[in-house]
Design a protein around this motif. Sequence first.
Motif, PDB file in Angstrom:
ATOM      1  N   PRO A 130       0.824  -1.208   0.000  1.00 27.49           N
ATOM      2  CA  PRO A 130       0.000   0.000   0.000  1.00 27.49           C
ATOM      3  C   PRO A 130       0.863   1.264   0.000  1.00 27.49           C
ATOM      4  O   PRO A 130       1.910   1.317   0.642  1.00 27.49           O
ATOM      5  N   LYS A 131       0.396   2.271  -0.715  1.00 32.54           N
ATOM      6  CA  LYS A 131       1.149   3.521  -0.848  1.00 32.54           C
ATOM      7  C   LYS A 131       1.496   4.098   0.519  1.00 32.54           C
ATOM      8  O   LYS A 131       0.649   4.198   1.404  1.00 32.54           O
ATOM      9  N   GLY A 132       2.768   4.450   0.677  1.00 33.83           N
ATOM     10  CA  GLY A 132       3.249   5.063   1.906  1.00 33.83           C
ATOM     11  C   GLY A 132       3.742   4.072   2.953  1.00 33.83           C
ATOM     12  O   GLY A 132       4.320   4.476   3.958  1.00 33.83           O
ATOM     13  N   TRP A 133       3.534   2.760   2.728  1.00 34.65           N
ATOM     14  CA  TRP A 133       3.923   1.762   3.723  1.00 34.65           C
ATOM     15  C   TRP A 133       5.427   1.739   3.946  1.00 34.65           C
ATOM     16  O   TRP A 133       5.887   1.654   5.085  1.00 34.65           O
ATOM     17  N   TYR A 134       6.217   1.843   2.875  1.00 32.54           N
ATOM     18  CA  TYR A 134       7.678   1.844   3.041  1.00 32.54           C
ATOM     19  C   TYR A 134       8.111   3.022   3.899  1.00 32.54           C
ATOM     20  O   TYR A 134       8.877   2.869   4.846  1.00 32.54           O
ATOM     21  N   ASP A 135       7.617   4.195   3.574  1.00 32.36           N
ATOM     22  CA  ASP A 135       7.988   5.402   4.321  1.00 32.36           C
ATOM     23  C   ASP A 135       7.541   5.302   5.780  1.00 32.36           C
ATOM     24  O   ASP A 135       8.310   5.601   6.694  1.00 32.36           O
ATOM     25  N   ALA A 136       6.307   4.856   6.000  1.00 33.27           N
ATOM     26  CA  ALA A 136       5.764   4.749   7.359  1.00 33.27           C
ATOM     27  C   ALA A 136       6.553   3.768   8.226  1.00 33.27           C
ATOM     28  O   ALA A 136       6.593   3.906   9.448  1.00 33.27           O
ATOM     29  N   ASN A 137       7.199   2.785   7.585  1.00 39.77           N
ATOM     30  CA  ASN A 137       7.949   1.763   8.323  1.00 39.77           C
ATOM     31  C   ASN A 137       9.462   1.960   8.256  1.00 39.77           C
ATOM     32  O   ASN A 137      10.223   1.094   8.691  1.00 39.77           O
ATOM     33  N   GLY A 138       9.895   3.093   7.707  1.00 43.67           N
ATOM     34  CA  GLY A 138      11.321   3.407   7.673  1.00 43.67           C
ATOM     35  C   GLY A 138      12.133   2.530   6.734  1.00 43.67           C
ATOM     36  O   GLY A 138      13.342   2.395   6.907  1.00 43.67           O
TER      37      GLY A 138
END
Length: 152
Positions: A130-138
Amino acid sequence: MKKLLVLILSAVLFSFSCTAEKGKYRLPVENIQIVKNDSSRLTVRSEIAAKQEERNYGFMNRKHIPAGTGMLFVFEEEQQRSVWMKNTPHPPSIAYIDKNGKIRDIFDMEPYSLSPILSTRSVMYALEVPKGWYDANGIKVGDHVEIPRNYR
């Protein structure tokens, strides 16, 4: 009261079955481990798209991709790759991964976009979440994805 509860539950289940479209293909599912540079780990419950027709279809027509899930695209050889979001209503993020499991690129994508998202180098895998998952999880470029043995 009991009849009302059954009616409400039936309506909720019907509603869920109408909106939670599954993919066109029945794909195997694996727990994919991502190892960050600080050695911490995250798991993504991923469908595996290893055949060309599976990769071509991907997340098309999926209205929702739950957090913590994704799709691993497995290619036959390492080369520069490109994807687009034709008929894909739920916005994903993609990590392009080389043959050694190193994340080389991470991009956010727009639903229904026909603009190609091109890897900056040769890769063997792509992991959509899902979009933003990588960023949200560092999760960052340079982190490592442990590819299941069957798909190396």
